[in-house]
Design a protein around this motif. Structure first.
Motif, PDB file in Angstrom:
ATOM      1  N   VAL A 150       0.859  -1.181   0.000  1.00 27.86           N
ATOM      2  CA  VAL A 150       0.000   0.000   0.000  1.00 27.86           C
ATOM      3  C   VAL A 150       0.894   1.230   0.000  1.00 27.86           C
ATOM      4  O   VAL A 150       1.882   1.272   0.728  1.00 27.86           O
ATOM      5  CB  VAL A 150      -0.905   0.030   1.259  1.00 27.86           C
ATOM      6  CG1 VAL A 150      -1.875   1.194   1.207  1.00 27.86           C
ATOM      7  CG2 VAL A 150      -1.647  -1.290   1.413  1.00 27.86           C
ATOM      8  N   GLU A 151       0.553   2.215  -0.837  1.00 26.95           N
ATOM      9  CA  GLU A 151       1.290   3.478  -0.785  1.00 26.95           C
ATOM     10  C   GLU A 151       0.330   4.636  -1.055  1.00 26.95           C
ATOM     11  O   GLU A 151      -0.413   4.616  -2.036  1.00 26.95           O
ATOM     12  CB  GLU A 151       2.417   3.501  -1.831  1.00 26.95           C
ATOM     13  CG  GLU A 151       3.235   4.795  -1.749  1.00 26.95           C
ATOM     14  CD  GLU A 151       4.598   4.715  -2.431  1.00 26.95           C
ATOM     15  OE1 GLU A 151       4.803   3.792  -3.244  1.00 26.95           O
ATOM     16  OE2 GLU A 151       5.452   5.574  -2.137  1.00 26.95           O
ATOM     17  N   VAL A 152       0.347   5.613  -0.135  1.00 23.46           N
ATOM     18  CA  VAL A 152      -0.416   6.836  -0.384  1.00 23.46           C
ATOM     19  C   VAL A 152       0.592   7.882  -0.847  1.00 23.46           C
ATOM     20  O   VAL A 152       1.523   8.228  -0.118  1.00 23.46           O
ATOM     21  CB  VAL A 152      -1.185   7.315   0.869  1.00 23.46           C
ATOM     22  CG1 VAL A 152      -2.048   8.527   0.525  1.00 23.46           C
ATOM     23  CG2 VAL A 152      -2.061   6.187   1.398  1.00 23.46           C
ATOM     24  N   LYS A 153       0.425   8.327  -2.093  1.00 22.92           N
ATOM     25  CA  LYS A 153       1.404   9.225  -2.709  1.00 22.92           C
ATOM     26  C   LYS A 153       0.873  10.656  -2.786  1.00 22.92           C
ATOM     27  O   LYS A 153      -0.330  10.876  -2.844  1.00 22.92           O
ATOM     28  CB  LYS A 153       1.719   8.746  -4.126  1.00 22.92           C
ATOM     29  CG  LYS A 153       2.569   7.493  -4.179  1.00 22.92           C
ATOM     30  CD  LYS A 153       3.059   7.252  -5.614  1.00 22.92           C
ATOM     31  CE  LYS A 153       4.120   6.160  -5.626  1.00 22.92           C
ATOM     32  NZ  LYS A 153       4.516   5.824  -7.013  1.00 22.92           N
ATOM     33  N   ASP A 154       1.815  11.584  -2.863  1.00 23.67           N
ATOM     34  CA  ASP A 154       1.487  12.984  -3.127  1.00 23.67           C
ATOM     35  C   ASP A 154       0.579  13.601  -2.071  1.00 23.67           C
ATOM     36  O   ASP A 154      -0.315  14.374  -2.371  1.00 23.67           O
ATOM     37  CB  ASP A 154       0.859  13.118  -4.519  1.00 23.67           C
ATOM     38  CG  ASP A 154       1.884  12.901  -5.613  1.00 23.67           C
ATOM     39  OD1 ASP A 154       2.994  13.414  -5.500  1.00 23.67           O
ATOM     40  OD2 ASP A 154       1.568  12.210  -6.588  1.00 23.67           O
ATOM     41  N   ILE A 155       0.839  13.229  -0.823  1.00 21.35           N
ATOM     42  CA  ILE A 155       0.159  13.879   0.301  1.00 21.35           C
ATOM     43  C   ILE A 155       0.762  15.275   0.447  1.00 21.35           C
ATOM     44  O   ILE A 155       1.949  15.416   0.707  1.00 21.35           O
ATOM     45  CB  ILE A 155       0.372  13.076   1.607  1.00 21.35           C
ATOM     46  CG1 ILE A 155      -0.138  11.634   1.455  1.00 21.35           C
ATOM     47  CG2 ILE A 155      -0.239  13.790   2.792  1.00 21.35           C
ATOM     48  CD1 ILE A 155       0.238  10.717   2.619  1.00 21.35           C
ATOM     49  N   GLY A 156      -0.051  16.286   0.253  1.00 20.42           N
ATOM     50  CA  GLY A 156       0.462  17.652   0.367  1.00 20.42           C
ATOM     51  C   GLY A 156       0.797  18.011   1.808  1.00 20.42           C
ATOM     52  O   GLY A 156       0.128  17.546   2.725  1.00 20.42           O
ATOM     53  N   PHE A 157       1.825  18.822   2.007  1.00 20.56           N
ATOM     54  CA  PHE A 157       2.087  19.293   3.369  1.00 20.56           C
ATOM     55  C   PHE A 157       2.645  20.713   3.332  1.00 20.56           C
ATOM     56  O   PHE A 157       3.213  21.142   2.323  1.00 20.56           O
ATOM     57  CB  PHE A 157       3.054  18.356   4.123  1.00 20.56           C
ATOM     58  CG  PHE A 157       4.492  18.531   3.740  1.00 20.56           C
ATOM     59  CD1 PHE A 157       5.034  17.801   2.696  1.00 20.56           C
ATOM     60  CD2 PHE A 157       5.320  19.438   4.407  1.00 20.56           C
ATOM     61  CE1 PHE A 157       6.359  17.966   2.325  1.00 20.56           C
ATOM     62  CE2 PHE A 157       6.652  19.614   4.040  1.00 20.56           C
ATOM     63  CZ  PHE A 157       7.171  18.868   2.992  1.00 20.56           C
ATOM     64  N   HIS A 158       2.460  21.433   4.421  1.00 19.60           N
ATOM     65  CA  HIS A 158       3.082  22.734   4.643  1.00 19.60           C
ATOM     66  C   HIS A 158       3.723  22.702   6.013  1.00 19.60           C
ATOM     67  O   HIS A 158       3.104  22.245   6.967  1.00 19.60           O
ATOM     68  CB  HIS A 158       2.045  23.867   4.599  1.00 19.60           C
ATOM     69  CG  HIS A 158       1.560  24.137   3.217  1.00 19.60           C
ATOM     70  ND1 HIS A 158       0.568  23.401   2.645  1.00 19.60           N
ATOM     71  CD2 HIS A 158       1.946  25.050   2.284  1.00 19.60           C
ATOM     72  CE1 HIS A 158       0.352  23.841   1.408  1.00 19.60           C
ATOM     73  NE2 HIS A 158       1.157  24.833   1.164  1.00 19.60           N
ATOM     74  N   SER A 159       4.941  23.200   6.104  1.00 15.13           N
ATOM     75  CA  SER A 159       5.657  23.163   7.359  1.00 15.13           C
ATOM     76  C   SER A 159       6.415  24.483   7.537  1.00 15.13           C
ATOM     77  O   SER A 159       6.463  25.307   6.615  1.00 15.13           O
ATOM     78  CB  SER A 159       6.623  21.971   7.364  1.00 15.13           C
ATOM     79  OG  SER A 159       7.157  21.757   8.650  1.00 15.13           O
ATOM     80  N   LEU A 160       6.969  24.685   8.717  1.00 18.37           N
ATOM     81  CA  LEU A 160       7.776  25.884   8.968  1.00 18.37           C
ATOM     82  C   LEU A 160       9.211  25.470   9.251  1.00 18.37           C
ATOM     83  O   LEU A 160       9.451  24.655  10.145  1.00 18.37           O
ATOM     84  CB  LEU A 160       7.216  26.674  10.146  1.00 18.37           C
ATOM     85  CG  LEU A 160       6.049  27.606   9.830  1.00 18.37           C
ATOM     86  CD1 LEU A 160       5.454  28.159  11.125  1.00 18.37           C
ATOM     87  CD2 LEU A 160       6.463  28.764   8.925  1.00 18.37           C
ATOM     88  N   CYS A 161      10.139  26.026   8.511  1.00 18.98           N
ATOM     89  CA  CYS A 161      11.555  25.723   8.677  1.00 18.98           C
ATOM     90  C   CYS A 161      12.014  26.151  10.070  1.00 18.98           C
ATOM     91  O   CYS A 161      11.896  27.325  10.448  1.00 18.98           O
ATOM     92  CB  CYS A 161      12.350  26.459   7.606  1.00 18.98           C
ATOM     93  SG  CYS A 161      14.121  26.424   7.857  1.00 18.98           S
TER      94      CYS A 161
END
Lengths: 171, 171, 171, 171, 171, 171, 171, 171, 171, 171
Positions: free
Chosen positions: H64-75
């Motif tokens: 099973v693979e869930v691809k292209d999960i969007g994310f936003h983070s803070l450096c």
């Protein structure tokens, strides 16, 4: 001594060519452009890489690759630009390196008179030495204006070079 | 003797075809075009490759590939063009070769009557011999007009050939 | 008289070139290839178009366009192929034409010595005359081997020609 | 007088930069490359265009456009290359021009010190004058190395210029 | 006996369907279309392949692949077309085969009632037998109209088949 | 009477072709496939469109277009499939139509023996009549197997037809 | 009992939501839509696969894969659709299966309440059991509306599942 | 204490910059935006994963693979966003996990101050621990605004990190 | 006063967040990053544009557009980046402007706290005033992190703004 | 009352379908998913839009468009999702609106039972009323699962709707 003198003596004495460089300020403007393209000589590559954090004892490192780092360089043979992208992959040794420093390292070696085979080798060696990497693989793709502008068979050609060291070398 | 004579005798006697080649200068114009397409015979491939720099003792060479070198050739069987791209990958032996010379080497063998299987072999052999490479792999992709223009199943066909020697041969 | 004689006299006397065409059968094989490329002279374009059905009195015609019809032709100036696609758009006059006949009409004019500007004009005129169209617009896109193989600036060039008549002419 | 003297005096005195150009032959090699890039000064553009055939009396001309003609030029302000494609569209006046000559015309104006705004204007004017066109529209797209290599906002920028005359001017 | 009789008896008796095929010439027109689609039965595949040249003693063969050969075939089960592309890769045995003959070989087997699994097997076997190849791998991709037109899950489906023999078989 | 009888009499008597259709069940299997392709004759198009809601008095309608509706049809001239996509744009008259019914309307006209010019006209007329539209524009794009399989110039051809009525007709 | 009752009790009592489902026919219309989405329960998967032909003794089977079979399913956890494509690759055991049946088999398992991990497993098992395959590999790609509509990180996510048995299992 | 005070003291005292943040509500609006970007600290990752169903004894798990999960983070170093996609592949241990929870897990670790090397490691470890996976491989691709906005060589750079554990680790 | 104090007071008191900014040098590092992003305040836009050459009397200007100029800016409302591309088209007034200065002008207005609607207006006004243009049209496309990171409907949204003056304004 | 009761009574009594919804928690889980999809009813659209700044007297507004705003909605006729993108273009009246609020406005109308024709109309009207726009144009593109899953002709269909008011209406 001005560039236009070399141009007139060695390349062309066509007045339509020379007139552009006879106006005041032309030589300085060109020198400024080339200084920017050669700014890598002002930098000491061994001081560029920074540590984000040290690995903990026994910590297993993952893999990191910064891809498509743009670069512009000057062909050491023809005094004409070549440009393209560099990918830097590495396996951390004892530390994780600041990601933003990898493009700076590429820039420091690219903004010189270069040959594309040496560009990837020099970046790879620096990653091992001052970056303490366990392994590194550097790839580049470039268009050379000394090549593109001189014949139909070269117009579309893209040159690829690659250099790997440590755990990422395939031998 | 003129091309139009051969045309009239062997291909068609339709006046609408022949009139184009009866005007003064037509035969010369065509001969000039074919001379350009066959200019490879004037070149001595063994003198094309140049050395950028010799490797230092013990220096480990990286990998170099010039991709998508455009070429045009004439099919030795049908007197019609075939054209496409060549990729030349090599592992340096004792020297790094001037990148701009690789398209010239391809051009020297392509601007002849050729078969695509021989084009990659001849480039590969020259890279080993006068280029002193440790290994070389040459790939080509081409569209053949003798093939494309003669039937629906060939219209979209692309022919790939590959030849490798030394450390890059896979056997 | 053989093609190799013209080649030897007008283009090159290099034995490596000439040997390909000295074997028995070579001249015939080439002549056959060119006969196919010039088969359009055997066809009478005015007999190609067929009627699918007549429009009924007062029936309003829609618009029809057959796009991306592949063609191969021979440049009337350089004896070298040019090839690409033609789009034929028309507005029916008193009849709807068989779609499959439009590629045949293009083929009948392309398989000749041609110039690309005339190809679109001749197809357009035939659509008006034997096709009884109210309007027609013919566009073509082509790569010319006489152009592509002769200099870096031409390598990527695509030539477009267009000719329109009747209700689809824009004047 | 050599280029390396100008380099040392005006740009950088770093020995790693200068050594490349101190070897015998380096200056000549560079001069040859620039001569090719400036070969347009040797050409007389008004003699390049050729006539394929004269229009017949009352013959209605179609439209012709040669797109994606590759070019390389030298920025007259920064001595650095800019390169890209030119599209030349024209409406024939009294003659149809040889298609292969349009890339040569572009090349004659591009292989000079240029500014991209003048390149399209000069090609357009020549098409009207020696090409006897009724109208012409010349468009170009280019990447400027003087721009690309000098800041993040310019890296991806593409410059477009356009110049039209006669029936294809939109005013 | 006419096709319309079968249609009326076995498929539909709707007059709007049948009227198309009651006019004179309809049956002949359809038969001609199917004769073209089945023209492969007229060809003897074992005579198609030609030799470009024999390998010299000890000559090392490279690899050759003709990709994206278009084909049209008729499904042996549903009397409906399937079509797509075939790739033929081979390793020469004692001879290099004429490239233009590979699309003809594919055509000879495709223009029959076929199943896609057999198409690749039959082409592969002929390459070994009359082509004297050391190894061959044939791949195909096709859209089947018997499948596409009969349900939403099949609309986008593409069927791939592959058959390999000799040195290119992976077992 | 079976299809194989027509095939043997009118198309080919090659036993390798005929054997596929001599087994029990073959004729029925083919008839079922064609019944599905001709299922449109069973439908009454004037009953397909449904109303989602009536516009309110004075309500201004927006624009609606269902694009890329897939279809498969049978060429009324050659008994071979053609297939592609239809776009239906309409401006509501007194009602908003159920979106899901537009593909069904296309299907009802496509699953018949058709010519592509009539397909768009018939859908457009039905949208005006039973759909009470103020305007409609129907476009189609299709590949015809009767065209694709019969010559290199037709292989890539796509046919476009368009028919518009009411406020969306451009005259 | 109607769906609107559940909606009012469990999800929302907003009158603007409920009014859509209070009209006569609404509940039936929705039930019909769900019956289609769940039609797989009516099918017996073990009866779907058909034999095109039996392999002959010692016949070596090639490889077959039907790719990009579209499917729509209902998430067994959230009562919301998920949809995408399935690829079915198999190596024949004693028979070649009818290609058109593979999409039907996928459809039979997809038109149920499903989880995507089970969909590929069930198709693979049926290919082994009633299809007598020597090996099978089933892959799927899908967008889940229960996932897409519920947060920015899920909007673009695509879920891939894979299940292999027999000679195509990688262990 | 307000953000504008830090800005004025440490970054710029230009009034045109500061005025935006002096109005009432500005500081709260910014704090709300950052609270959302840091919402991951509110979540306990070990409670996110849910079980869809337990594997049966001896049941063989697929992949099973869930691809292209969007994310936003803070450096965590520069207080600036980085964002991109994560792919999570796993091999089930004793249970199949709810697909919709994987994007939530990524979100829980991304909405924090992060470094991209740790993001993939933390997600992978949680999949093993609370997800009871037999193996997991997490990959990410991201653009860092701290990098993009600060030099031409970084503009196009994309950083890739990867971390694998258990049966999906490659050692 | 440090950024971490504001963070702790207004956004989060989670120790895992705060620890990153408590180390020596963290506050300076962030301030440096923001100083670069706000460097536009240091520039005087009216001094940026340079003249390549003055138009001659009666000289007809062509059209010039520099497209895809990259930019990074800070949203004046949320203290978060937005970034994308700007296209600047202008019709020269009395002078042709240096192409390389247009990206610098964009940069001078982008490296500030901005709203995207003002960015295009300010660039356009400067082109008219200090660039003496007869007309100008500025377009931008951008992704806003304040928008992207806060809900599924905004993830993919791209904001376009446009401002035109003089001869290029459409009213 | 539970959803499974409606399912059993109106759609299917297959135990394999019903068992998924008989476990404790299933009905709640589904209700939560639908509550999210219908969350728009909780929002008052007229309060969503915010003002970034008021235009100054006589200030000329440019053009603004937020494109590709993702949305998910529920078809008011079939209880099944439809989803896609919305573009909102507007010409400011007396104020510039906060860009981030436009996706929220779309979301407020999409997370309801909707028909796609009304979605664009309602967003447009709100932009005029509470957004005080001088003109607005709203376009949407969507895939409807009620359409996609129910026949081959609908599988690929995309529905476009558009509604414009004020200065951006084209009448």
């Amino acid at each position: 001594m001005k560039l236009v003198e070399w141009l007139a003596k060695s390349v062309t004495d066509d007045a339509r060519a020379l007139r552009w460089f006879e106006e005041a300020g032309a030589d300085d403007r060109i020198a400024r452009a080339f200084k920017e393209l050669l700014a890598g000589y002002e930098l000491e590559p061994s001081t560029i890489l920074k540590t984000t954090r040290m690995l903990e004892a026994g910590e297993r490192p993952g893999r990191v690759e910064v891809k498509d780092i743009g670069f512009h360089s000057l062909c050491a043979h023809h005094f004409l630009p070549f440009f393209g992208e560099v990918d830097v992959a590495y396996e951390p040794g004892d530390r994780i390196l600041g990601l933003g420093k990898l493009p700076r390292l590429v820039d420091a070696y690219a903004r010189r008179f270069q040959i594309q085979e040496d560009l990837v080798r020099e970046v790879a060696q620096e990653m091992m030495e001052s970056g303490h990497a366990r392994g590194v693989r550097v790839r580049s793709r470039a268009r050379h204006l000394c090549m593109c502008s001189r014949g139909p068979s070269s117009e579309s050609a893209i040159t690829h070079t690659e250099f790997a060291l440590g755990t990422l070398a395939q031998d």
